[in-house]
Structure formats: C-alpha cells, structure tokens
Design an enzyme around this catalytic site. Structure first.
Site, PDB file in Angstrom:
ATOM      1  N   ASP A 162      -2.013  -1.366  -2.447  1.00 34.70           N
ATOM      2  CA  ASP A 162      -1.882  -0.831  -1.084  1.00 34.70           C
ATOM      3  C   ASP A 162      -0.438  -0.424  -0.774  1.00 34.70           C
ATOM      4  O   ASP A 162       0.509  -0.966  -1.342  1.00 34.70           O
ATOM      5  CB  ASP A 162      -2.354  -1.907  -0.094  1.00 34.70           C
ATOM      6  CG  ASP A 162      -2.664  -1.310   1.263  1.00 34.70           C
ATOM      7  OD1 ASP A 162      -2.727  -0.079   1.383  1.00 34.70           O
ATOM      8  OD2 ASP A 162      -2.827  -2.096   2.223  1.00 34.70           O
ATOM      9  N   HIS A 222       0.661   8.258  -3.729  1.00 35.84           N
ATOM     10  CA  HIS A 222      -0.346   7.913  -4.739  1.00 35.84           C
ATOM     11  C   HIS A 222       0.186   8.205  -6.146  1.00 35.84           C
ATOM     12  O   HIS A 222      -0.052   7.450  -7.078  1.00 35.84           O
ATOM     13  CB  HIS A 222      -1.640   8.685  -4.486  1.00 35.84           C
ATOM     14  CG  HIS A 222      -2.300   8.332  -3.180  1.00 35.84           C
ATOM     15  ND1 HIS A 222      -2.488   7.023  -2.785  1.00 35.84           N
ATOM     16  CD2 HIS A 222      -2.791   9.095  -2.173  1.00 35.84           C
ATOM     17  CE1 HIS A 222      -3.082   7.008  -1.594  1.00 35.84           C
ATOM     18  NE2 HIS A 222      -3.267   8.245  -1.199  1.00 35.84           N
ATOM     19  N   LEU A 241      -6.311  -6.134 -23.671  1.00 35.54           N
ATOM     20  CA  LEU A 241      -6.520  -6.174 -22.220  1.00 35.54           C
ATOM     21  C   LEU A 241      -7.720  -5.314 -21.806  1.00 35.54           C
ATOM     22  O   LEU A 241      -7.890  -4.205 -22.299  1.00 35.54           O
ATOM     23  CB  LEU A 241      -5.252  -5.623 -21.541  1.00 35.54           C
ATOM     24  CG  LEU A 241      -5.328  -5.421 -20.025  1.00 35.54           C
ATOM     25  CD1 LEU A 241      -5.192  -6.754 -19.295  1.00 35.54           C
ATOM     26  CD2 LEU A 241      -4.228  -4.469 -19.546  1.00 35.54           C
TER      27      LEU A 241
HETATM   28  C1  FPP Z   1      -3.968   2.373  -0.844  1.00 35.92           C
HETATM   29  O1  FPP Z   1      -2.781   2.839  -0.257  1.00 35.92           O
HETATM   30  C2  FPP Z   1      -4.180   3.042  -2.123  1.00 35.92           C
HETATM   31  C3  FPP Z   1      -5.275   3.771  -2.440  1.00 35.92           C
HETATM   32  C4  FPP Z   1      -6.398   3.951  -1.525  1.00 35.92           C
HETATM   33  C5  FPP Z   1      -5.397   4.474  -3.732  1.00 35.92           C
HETATM   34  C6  FPP Z   1      -4.773   3.811  -4.914  1.00 35.92           C
HETATM   35  C7  FPP Z   1      -4.667   4.818  -5.984  1.00 35.92           C
HETATM   36  C8  FPP Z   1      -3.659   4.975  -6.848  1.00 35.92           C
HETATM   37  C9  FPP Z   1      -2.529   4.036  -6.931  1.00 35.92           C
HETATM   38  C10 FPP Z   1      -3.597   6.136  -7.804  1.00 35.92           C
HETATM   39  C11 FPP Z   1      -4.851   6.690  -8.370  1.00 35.92           C
HETATM   40  C12 FPP Z   1      -5.591   5.750  -9.229  1.00 35.92           C
HETATM   41  C13 FPP Z   1      -5.670   5.766 -10.587  1.00 35.92           C
HETATM   42  C14 FPP Z   1      -6.460   4.728 -11.272  1.00 35.92           C
HETATM   43  C15 FPP Z   1      -4.983   6.741 -11.427  1.00 35.92           C
HETATM   44  P1  FPP Z   1      -2.859   3.585   1.148  1.00 35.92           P
HETATM   45  O2  FPP Z   1      -3.009   5.032   0.884  1.00 35.92           O
HETATM   46  O3  FPP Z   1      -3.957   2.991   1.977  1.00 35.92           O
HETATM   47  O4  FPP Z   1      -1.453   3.243   1.755  1.00 35.92           O
HETATM   48  P2  FPP Z   1      -1.128   3.043   3.308  1.00 35.92           P
HETATM   49  O5  FPP Z   1      -1.915   1.844   3.770  1.00 35.92           O
HETATM   50  O6  FPP Z   1       0.342   2.783   3.289  1.00 35.92           O
HETATM   51  O7  FPP Z   1      -1.491   4.298   4.015  1.00 35.92           O
END
Ligand code: FPP
Length: 255
Positions: free
Chosen positions: A34, A51, A145
């Site tokens: 997150d 992201h 892993l």
């Molecule tokens: C939450 O942060 C994160 C996500 C919903 C997506 C996580 C995805 C990645 C790290 C990259 C793509 C995945 C792969 C496997 C390549 P948020 O967007 O909710 O952050 P915020 O709460 O600060 O808005």
C-alpha cells in the site's frame, strides 16, 4: 573458514544487516503493498508512477525473501475492489503486471522461484492470464521461493467460492457433511496447498487487512510501518522479521 561462513549464514545474517535468527525465518510472508498513490502524490507525479516504483520494491523484496529462505511470499497486487478505480489506473496496473512478468520471468526461473497466482484470475484481461500462465508453466517445477501474486483477490469472495465448491461436492456426494472441518475448508481456498502466513506486513500507515487472507490470517503476526510501499526496502523487511522473531506465538494456548 568456509565452514565458519556456512555456520554463520545458517544461524545469523551477517554484515551490516540486522541480526536475524536464520532458524526462525517465517515460512510464509504476505504483504499488502500500500501507499503507491501517496508516494506519487508527494512527488507531484501521476499515480501510475507510484505503481511503477512499487514494482521496483517488489523486485527487491522478492530477492531478499529468496535470500533469507522464506518459502512463500504472497503479494496483494490487485483486489476485487480495485476494479472501482479509474479505468486508466486499472489499465496501468494490468500493463505493469504484464511488463513485470515478461521482464522478470527468466531471472525468477534462474533463481528457482515459482510464479503462482491466487484470486479469480479468469476476470483479468487475456494478456495478463497468458503471461501468468506462461510464467507458471515455466517455473512450476522450481524448488525455491513460491511467489504468489494475489490478483482480483478478495478474502470474502474466496470464502464464498469455497462454500460454493463445497456445496456442489456435497450435492454430488463427493464429500459428506461430517467431513467438513477447518482442514477440509482450507483445501477449498486459493491457497489450498500452502501454509497460513506467519507474518502479514502492511506499509503506508494503514492499520487494516482490507479483505486480505481473512481465513488464512487467523493467527498471523501483523506488522505495520508508515513507509509507503515504493520506499519499502530490504531493511524494512529485515525489521519486520526481527520483530516477528520476538513475538510469542501461542495460537490461543498457554505456554
Ligand atoms: C495500493 O496502493 C497498491 C495497489 C492497489 C497496487 C499494487 C501494485 C503494484 C505494486 C504493481 C503492480 C503489480 C505487479 C505484481 C507487477 P494505493 O494505490 O492504494 O496507494 P494509496 O493508498 O497511497 O493511494
């Protein structure tokens, strides 16, 4: 000298790192990645950049888990609720997934990692499903892993799906009502062959599970940090494991 090095490696992580007890490395670590959006906002960048930076953190953490001998790493990459984000953001996440798999699968394979996924994958775009399938087929026989990407994953819908499958097996007389217990129920979950997570990590300062591994997390140790996911490095992982090693896991019993 070689023996001494092997001994130290087995029992402690050395050098400038936090001293970890290598005999107490969690078998299964699960992470709610997150804070990507906030990371981008702090830098006046579009959310997609957050992201993208999050993928760099994935690379580091996968390597570190592998090095430390963690057997399962489950990453919450896209939840059943994430479809409600703007279409542009959903598209950029799907593209990042495809890019990540295309770019990393060879190296993951060389490092003996298995690329697996949990969640209702059938709803993902075809290109994502193809890349996931390709990565799984390439790596399925590896012994290192197990990297579990939670995609279109929701803990509640996972439980509902399990109930549906159990009901149909009951109707078809494949199982009887008396056979239904916690162990059998677990086998109907996406994580059927895996141990429950020992440690669930959530960065970014939020203190909730957000529909992640609701059944499997019943006795997981929880670890939170204020750092946003793109800034989550090896040191933070080591700190989380260090804290985990100090926890007294009683599973409801008295010691
Ligand atoms: C939450 O942060 C994160 C996500 C919903 C997506 C996580 C995805 C990645 C790290 C990259 C793509 C995945 C792969 C496997 C390549 P948020 O967007 O909710 O952050 P915020 O709460 O600060 O808005």
């Amino acid at each position: 000298m070689k023996n001494l090095f092997a001994f130290l490696k087995k029992n402690k992580v050395m050098s400038n790192e936090i001293n970890l007890d290598m005999s107490k490395i969690p078998k299964h670590i699960a992470i709610i990645m997150d804070g990507n959006g906030r990371w981008a906002k702090e830098r006046n960048l579009p959310r997609a950049f957050g992201h993208k930076a999050g993928v760099e953190a994935i690379r580091k953490i996968v390597k570190e888990c592998d090095r430390l001998g963690v057997k399962y790493l489950t990453l919450y990459a896209f939840s059943t609720e994430n479809w409600n984000r703007p279409i542009k953001e959903v598209d950029s996440l799907m593209k990042l997934l495809v890019e990540y798999l295309k770019k990393e699968v060879e190296e993951l394979n060389v490092n003996d990692v298995v690329v697996n996924s949990i969640g209702n994958i059938s709803k993902l775009p075809l290109i994502c499903r193809e890349e996931l399938n390709n990565a799984y087929e390439k790596t399925r026989n590896n012994k290192g892993l197990i990297l579990n990407l939670a995609l279109n994953y929701g803990g509640r819908s996972e439980i509902v799906d399990a109930v549906k499958e159990i009901s149909s097996d009951l109707i078809n007389k494949k199982i009887s009502k008396d056979q239904i217990n916690e162990e059998l129920f677990s086998k109907y979950l996406y994580t059927s062959e895996m141990p429950d997570p020992d440690l669930i990590i959530r960065p970014s300062g939020e203190l909730r599970l957000s529909n992640f591994l609701l059944w499997q997390g019943a006795y997981s140790e929880l670890w939170f940090s204020d750092i946003n996911w793109p800034d989550f490095h090896e040191k933070q992982l080591q700190s989380a494991i260090m804290d985990y090693q100090k926890r007294d896991r009683r599973f409801g019993k008295v010691k």
